[in-house]
Scaffold this motif. Sequence first.
Motif, PDB file in Angstrom:
ATOM      1  N   VAL A 171       5.454  41.079  -5.854  1.00  0.00           N
ATOM      2  CA  VAL A 171       4.605  41.699  -6.880  1.00  0.00           C
ATOM      3  C   VAL A 171       4.477  40.758  -8.075  1.00  0.00           C
ATOM      4  CG1 VAL A 171       4.447  43.596  -8.550  1.00  0.00           C
ATOM      5  CG2 VAL A 171       5.035  44.077  -6.171  1.00  0.00           C
ATOM      6  N   ALA A 172       5.576  40.196  -8.520  1.00  0.00           N
ATOM      7  CA  ALA A 172       5.546  39.279  -9.666  1.00  0.00           C
ATOM      8  C   ALA A 172       4.727  38.026  -9.348  1.00  0.00           C
ATOM      9  CB  ALA A 172       6.965  38.898 -10.076  1.00  0.00           C
ATOM     10  N   LEU A 173       4.879  37.485  -8.150  1.00  0.00           N
ATOM     11  CA  LEU A 173       4.109  36.296  -7.767  1.00  0.00           C
ATOM     12  C   LEU A 173       2.615  36.601  -7.710  1.00  0.00           C
ATOM     13  CD1 LEU A 173       6.459  34.976  -4.936  1.00  0.00           C
ATOM     14  CD2 LEU A 173       5.982  33.815  -7.115  1.00  0.00           C
ATOM     15  N   VAL A 174       2.268  37.728  -7.099  1.00  0.00           N
ATOM     16  CA  VAL A 174       0.856  38.116  -7.002  1.00  0.00           C
ATOM     17  C   VAL A 174       0.298  38.394  -8.391  1.00  0.00           C
ATOM     18  CG1 VAL A 174      -0.753  39.851  -6.110  1.00  0.00           C
ATOM     19  CG2 VAL A 174       1.047  38.944  -4.628  1.00  0.00           C
ATOM     20  N   ASP A 175       1.058  39.076  -9.228  1.00  0.00           N
ATOM     21  CA  ASP A 175       0.608  39.342 -10.603  1.00  0.00           C
ATOM     22  C   ASP A 175       0.287  38.034 -11.327  1.00  0.00           C
ATOM     23  OD1 ASP A 175       0.878  42.089 -10.284  1.00  0.00           O
ATOM     24  OD2 ASP A 175       2.751  42.224 -11.438  1.00  0.00           O
ATOM     25  N   GLY A 176       1.165  37.051 -11.197  1.00  0.00           N
ATOM     26  CA  GLY A 176       0.943  35.766 -11.862  1.00  0.00           C
ATOM     27  C   GLY A 176      -0.306  35.059 -11.353  1.00  0.00           C
ATOM     28  N   LEU A 177      -0.503  35.073 -10.047  1.00  0.00           N
ATOM     29  CA  LEU A 177      -1.699  34.437  -9.470  1.00  0.00           C
ATOM     30  C   LEU A 177      -2.958  35.213  -9.849  1.00  0.00           C
ATOM     31  CD1 LEU A 177      -0.284  33.553  -5.938  1.00  0.00           C
ATOM     32  CD2 LEU A 177      -0.833  31.938  -7.781  1.00  0.00           C
ATOM     33  N   GLU A 178      -2.840  36.528  -9.895  1.00  0.00           N
ATOM     34  CA  GLU A 178      -3.987  37.364 -10.258  1.00  0.00           C
ATOM     35  C   GLU A 178      -4.375  37.146 -11.721  1.00  0.00           C
ATOM     36  OE1 GLU A 178      -5.311  41.704  -8.775  1.00  0.00           O
ATOM     37  OE2 GLU A 178      -3.463  41.684  -9.967  1.00  0.00           O
ATOM     38  N   GLN A 179      -3.392  36.999 -12.601  1.00  0.00           N
ATOM     39  CA  GLN A 179      -3.672  36.747 -14.017  1.00  0.00           C
ATOM     40  C   GLN A 179      -4.412  35.424 -14.207  1.00  0.00           C
ATOM     41  OE1 GLN A 179       0.170  37.036 -15.861  1.00  0.00           O
ATOM     42  NE2 GLN A 179       0.234  39.262 -15.689  1.00  0.00           N
ATOM     43  N   ARG A 180      -4.173  34.481 -13.312  1.00  0.00           N
ATOM     44  CA  ARG A 180      -4.850  33.179 -13.372  1.00  0.00           C
ATOM     45  C   ARG A 180      -6.177  33.198 -12.616  1.00  0.00           C
ATOM     46  NH1 ARG A 180      -0.730  28.719 -11.515  1.00  0.00           N
ATOM     47  NH2 ARG A 180      -2.531  27.422 -11.998  1.00  0.00           N
ATOM     48  N   HIS A 181      -6.570  34.366 -12.114  1.00  0.00           N
ATOM     49  CA  HIS A 181      -7.823  34.547 -11.365  1.00  0.00           C
ATOM     50  C   HIS A 181      -7.866  33.694 -10.096  1.00  0.00           C
ATOM     51  CE1 HIS A 181      -9.183  36.883 -14.769  1.00  0.00           C
ATOM     52  NE2 HIS A 181      -8.843  35.876 -15.564  1.00  0.00           N
ATOM     53  N   LEU A 182      -6.707  33.551  -9.450  1.00  0.00           N
ATOM     54  CA  LEU A 182      -6.612  32.770  -8.213  1.00  0.00           C
ATOM     55  C   LEU A 182      -6.624  33.663  -6.978  1.00  0.00           C
ATOM     56  CD1 LEU A 182      -3.890  30.235  -9.397  1.00  0.00           C
ATOM     57  CD2 LEU A 182      -6.378  29.876  -9.267  1.00  0.00           C
ATOM     58  N   VAL A 183      -6.185  34.911  -7.135  1.00  0.00           N
ATOM     59  CA  VAL A 183      -6.198  35.879  -6.042  1.00  0.00           C
ATOM     60  C   VAL A 183      -6.659  37.228  -6.577  1.00  0.00           C
ATOM     61  CG1 VAL A 183      -4.313  34.742  -4.780  1.00  0.00           C
ATOM     62  CG2 VAL A 183      -3.795  36.623  -6.344  1.00  0.00           C
ATOM     63  N   GLU A 184      -7.083  38.071  -5.646  1.00  0.00           N
ATOM     64  CA  GLU A 184      -7.445  39.445  -5.972  1.00  0.00           C
ATOM     65  C   GLU A 184      -6.806  40.362  -4.953  1.00  0.00           C
ATOM     66  OE1 GLU A 184     -11.692  39.327  -5.599  1.00  0.00           O
ATOM     67  OE2 GLU A 184     -11.979  38.590  -7.654  1.00  0.00           O
ATOM     68  N   ARG A 185      -6.464  41.560  -5.420  1.00  0.00           N
ATOM     69  CA  ARG A 185      -5.984  42.605  -4.513  1.00  0.00           C
ATOM     70  C   ARG A 185      -7.191  43.441  -4.108  1.00  0.00           C
ATOM     71  NH1 ARG A 185      -1.658  42.732  -8.676  1.00  0.00           N
ATOM     72  NH2 ARG A 185       0.377  42.503  -7.650  1.00  0.00           N
ATOM     73  N   HIS A 186      -7.329  43.660  -2.814  1.00  0.00           N
ATOM     74  CA  HIS A 186      -8.393  44.519  -2.301  1.00  0.00           C
ATOM     75  C   HIS A 186      -7.743  45.634  -1.492  1.00  0.00           C
ATOM     76  CE1 HIS A 186     -11.815  41.293  -2.368  1.00  0.00           C
ATOM     77  NE2 HIS A 186     -11.057  41.237  -3.441  1.00  0.00           N
ATOM     78  N   ALA A 187      -8.376  46.791  -1.474  1.00  0.00           N
ATOM     79  CA  ALA A 187      -7.854  47.883  -0.654  1.00  0.00           C
ATOM     80  C   ALA A 187      -7.906  47.459   0.813  1.00  0.00           C
ATOM     81  CB  ALA A 187      -8.684  49.142  -0.866  1.00  0.00           C
ATOM     82  N   ASP A 188      -6.842  47.757   1.528  1.00  0.00           N
ATOM     83  CA  ASP A 188      -6.761  47.445   2.955  1.00  0.00           C
ATOM     84  C   ASP A 188      -7.600  48.470   3.706  1.00  0.00           C
ATOM     85  OD1 ASP A 188      -6.090  46.960   5.602  1.00  0.00           O
ATOM     86  OD2 ASP A 188      -3.927  46.972   5.262  1.00  0.00           O
ATOM     87  N   PRO A 189      -8.637  48.023   4.426  1.00  0.00           N
ATOM     88  CA  PRO A 189      -9.478  48.989   5.144  1.00  0.00           C
ATOM     89  C   PRO A 189      -8.696  49.778   6.199  1.00  0.00           C
ATOM     90  CG  PRO A 189     -10.267  46.725   5.495  1.00  0.00           C
ATOM     91  CD  PRO A 189      -9.086  46.659   4.584  1.00  0.00           C
TER      92      PRO A 189
ATOM     93  N   ASP B  15      -5.503  50.712   5.828  1.00  0.00           N
ATOM     94  CA  ASP B  15      -4.540  51.590   5.160  1.00  0.00           C
ATOM     95  C   ASP B  15      -4.877  51.582   3.673  1.00  0.00           C
ATOM     96  OD1 ASP B  15      -2.422  52.944   4.017  1.00  0.00           O
ATOM     97  OD2 ASP B  15      -0.863  51.673   4.900  1.00  0.00           O
ATOM     98  N   ARG B  16      -5.590  52.577   3.230  1.00  0.00           N
ATOM     99  CA  ARG B  16      -6.074  52.609   1.846  1.00  0.00           C
ATOM    100  C   ARG B  16      -4.944  52.685   0.828  1.00  0.00           C
ATOM    101  NH1 ARG B  16     -10.961  55.114   0.067  1.00  0.00           N
ATOM    102  NH2 ARG B  16     -12.012  53.142   0.225  1.00  0.00           N
ATOM    103  N   ARG B  17      -3.726  52.947   1.274  1.00  0.00           N
ATOM    104  CA  ARG B  17      -2.582  52.972   0.349  1.00  0.00           C
ATOM    105  C   ARG B  17      -2.054  51.568   0.077  1.00  0.00           C
ATOM    106  NH1 ARG B  17       1.035  56.519   3.909  1.00  0.00           N
ATOM    107  NH2 ARG B  17      -0.119  55.248   5.364  1.00  0.00           N
ATOM    108  N   ALA B  18      -2.481  50.605   0.887  1.00  0.00           N
ATOM    109  CA  ALA B  18      -1.984  49.226   0.768  1.00  0.00           C
ATOM    110  C   ALA B  18      -3.083  48.318   0.231  1.00  0.00           C
ATOM    111  CB  ALA B  18      -1.513  48.722   2.135  1.00  0.00           C
ATOM    112  N   ASN B  19      -2.655  47.214  -0.332  1.00  0.00           N
ATOM    113  CA  ASN B  19      -3.579  46.189  -0.805  1.00  0.00           C
ATOM    114  C   ASN B  19      -3.422  44.945   0.054  1.00  0.00           C
ATOM    115  OD1 ASN B  19      -4.678  47.528  -3.111  1.00  0.00           O
ATOM    116  ND2 ASN B  19      -2.760  47.157  -4.175  1.00  0.00           N
ATOM    117  N   VAL B  20      -4.550  44.258   0.280  1.00  0.00           N
ATOM    118  CA  VAL B  20      -4.500  42.952   0.919  1.00  0.00           C
ATOM    119  C   VAL B  20      -4.806  41.914  -0.148  1.00  0.00           C
ATOM    120  CG1 VAL B  20      -5.090  43.765   3.229  1.00  0.00           C
ATOM    121  CG2 VAL B  20      -6.916  43.054   1.661  1.00  0.00           C
ATOM    122  N   LEU B  21      -4.329  40.723   0.073  1.00  0.00           N
ATOM    123  CA  LEU B  21      -4.492  39.646  -0.897  1.00  0.00           C
ATOM    124  C   LEU B  21      -5.580  38.689  -0.419  1.00  0.00           C
ATOM    125  CD1 LEU B  21      -3.096  38.981  -3.543  1.00  0.00           C
ATOM    126  CD2 LEU B  21      -1.686  37.370  -2.292  1.00  0.00           C
ATOM    127  N   VAL B  22      -6.506  38.392  -1.323  1.00  0.00           N
ATOM    128  CA  VAL B  22      -7.632  37.508  -1.017  1.00  0.00           C
ATOM    129  C   VAL B  22      -7.724  36.456  -2.113  1.00  0.00           C
ATOM    130  CG1 VAL B  22     -10.132  37.416  -0.677  1.00  0.00           C
ATOM    131  CG2 VAL B  22      -8.844  39.422   0.098  1.00  0.00           C
TER     132      VAL B  22
END
Length: 154
Positions: free
Chosen positions: A81-99, A101-108
């Motif tokens: 979570v911390a690693l993804v948050d850091g990458l997301e803050q830098r606009h390098l990755v985004e979390r998308h809803a997993d088609p 399993d809508r309760r999960a996020n996939v990383l793009v």
Amino acid sequence: MPAERTRSTGRDRLRDSALAGDLSFLLARANALALAAANAALATHGLKARSYSVLALAADDVRPTQRELAEFLRLDPSQVVALVDGLEQRHLVERHADPADRRANVLVATDAGRALFARARDAVRAVGIDSLSVVPAQDRARLARLLRLLAFPD
């Protein structure tokens, strides 16, 4: 203690110790050296080995969930979570809803994330080639196969 051991330099003495023949220790030491070299190369890109690994998987279009990342990278989910948050803050990755399993996020990876990954990958490969120069070329593929067996025993 044998006289030859006391005359050696400290580093040589330790290199000749029983521990230096232990496979687990050798793997851990090789890993520590490889991580230090990779982190040094990645620093110019604002990454470390763990954040680079997350970015690499996101840029590979495998669309991993955070749970899959934690399992694959052998990290605690809170670390992911911390690693993804850091990458997301830098606009390098985004979390998308997993088609699936809508309760999960996939990383793009974003376009900026893909571009950074390409540059960072080149830096990591250069360091890897340099650090593996001590291994004869004909043994590198074999080493990779053996490490893959250890890393993915199933």
